[in-house]
Motif scaffolding. Structure first.
Motif, PDB file in Angstrom:
ATOM      1  N   VAL A  52      17.364  27.201  67.427  1.00 56.62           N
ATOM      2  CA  VAL A  52      17.331  26.173  66.381  1.00 56.62           C
ATOM      3  C   VAL A  52      15.894  25.680  66.261  1.00 56.62           C
ATOM      4  O   VAL A  52      15.308  25.185  67.225  1.00 56.62           O
ATOM      5  CB  VAL A  52      18.271  24.998  66.714  1.00 56.62           C
ATOM      6  N   VAL A  53      15.325  25.835  65.069  1.00 56.09           N
ATOM      7  CA  VAL A  53      13.962  25.396  64.809  1.00 56.09           C
ATOM      8  C   VAL A  53      13.978  23.906  64.496  1.00 56.09           C
ATOM      9  O   VAL A  53      14.812  23.427  63.723  1.00 56.09           O
ATOM     10  CB  VAL A  53      13.362  26.174  63.621  1.00 56.09           C
ATOM     11  N   LEU A  54      13.067  23.176  65.117  1.00 58.13           N
ATOM     12  CA  LEU A  54      12.939  21.740  64.867  1.00 58.13           C
ATOM     13  C   LEU A  54      11.516  21.455  64.420  1.00 58.13           C
ATOM     14  O   LEU A  54      10.558  21.699  65.163  1.00 58.13           O
ATOM     15  CB  LEU A  54      13.266  20.928  66.128  1.00 58.13           C
ATOM     16  N   TYR A  55      11.389  20.982  63.205  1.00 56.58           N
ATOM     17  CA  TYR A  55      10.099  20.557  62.669  1.00 56.58           C
ATOM     18  C   TYR A  55      10.176  19.042  62.535  1.00 56.58           C
ATOM     19  O   TYR A  55      10.866  18.518  61.658  1.00 56.58           O
ATOM     20  CB  TYR A  55       9.831  21.206  61.313  1.00 56.58           C
ATOM     21  N   ALA A  56       9.510  18.343  63.447  1.00 50.83           N
ATOM     22  CA  ALA A  56       9.598  16.884  63.451  1.00 50.83           C
ATOM     23  C   ALA A  56       8.365  16.281  64.102  1.00 50.83           C
ATOM     24  O   ALA A  56       7.750  16.890  64.971  1.00 50.83           O
ATOM     25  CB  ALA A  56      10.843  16.446  64.207  1.00 50.83           C
ATOM     26  N   ARG A  57       8.056  15.091  63.681  1.00 49.88           N
ATOM     27  CA  ARG A  57       7.002  14.328  64.346  1.00 49.88           C
ATOM     28  C   ARG A  57       7.541  13.838  65.685  1.00 49.88           C
ATOM     29  O   ARG A  57       8.750  13.787  65.889  1.00 49.88           O
ATOM     30  CB  ARG A  57       6.606  13.123  63.508  1.00 49.88           C
ATOM     31  N   SER A  58       6.663  13.449  66.550  1.00 51.58           N
ATOM     32  CA  SER A  58       7.095  12.839  67.809  1.00 51.58           C
ATOM     33  C   SER A  58       7.815  11.543  67.472  1.00 51.58           C
ATOM     34  O   SER A  58       7.243  10.661  66.828  1.00 51.58           O
ATOM     35  CB  SER A  58       5.890  12.558  68.709  1.00 51.58           C
ATOM     36  N   SER A  59       9.081  11.466  67.872  1.00 53.89           N
ATOM     37  CA  SER A  59       9.892  10.305  67.516  1.00 53.89           C
ATOM     38  C   SER A  59      11.105  10.232  68.426  1.00 53.89           C
ATOM     39  O   SER A  59      11.423  11.188  69.136  1.00 53.89           O
ATOM     40  CB  SER A  59      10.360  10.412  66.062  1.00 53.89           C
ATOM     41  N   LEU A  60      11.792   9.108  68.361  1.00 57.20           N
ATOM     42  CA  LEU A  60      13.035   8.970  69.109  1.00 57.20           C
ATOM     43  C   LEU A  60      14.056   9.977  68.606  1.00 57.20           C
ATOM     44  O   LEU A  60      14.795  10.570  69.392  1.00 57.20           O
ATOM     45  CB  LEU A  60      13.590   7.555  68.985  1.00 57.20           C
ATOM     46  N   ALA A  61      14.099  10.201  67.305  1.00 62.29           N
ATOM     47  CA  ALA A  61      15.059  11.154  66.739  1.00 62.29           C
ATOM     48  C   ALA A  61      14.823  12.557  67.272  1.00 62.29           C
ATOM     49  O   ALA A  61      15.780  13.283  67.564  1.00 62.29           O
ATOM     50  CB  ALA A  61      14.975  11.141  65.218  1.00 62.29           C
TER      51      ALA A  61
END
Length: 80
Positions: A52-61
């Protein structure tokens, strides 16, 4: 292998687990969100062993999704 987050939530439910900017989560809150996110991932078709690819900023989510993927047994592929 025992789920370390679940263990932490049982031992220290109200202790601070994460802080990102002004947002915070206790171990209980993080565990609850990870459990709900894992259920949603399974309902969406994610299965153990899937990448599963995750493109996200550093965050709680992003941390919640990371734990949810571990609970499902899926492989996290971060691309941020």
């Amino acid at each position: 292998m025992r789920d370390w987050l679940r263990t932490a939530a049982e031992r220290w439910p109200d202790r601070l687990a994460l802080k990102c900017g002004d947002e915070t989560l206790t171990y209980r809150e993080l565990d609850d969100r990870a459990m709900r996110a894992a259920a949603w991932l399974v309902e969406s078709g994610v299965r153990a062993g899937m990448c599963v690819v995750l493109y996200a900023r550093s965050s709680l989510a992003a941390v919640v999704v990371t734990h949810a993927l571990m609970r499902v047994g899926a492989v996290l592929v971060p691309i941020n």
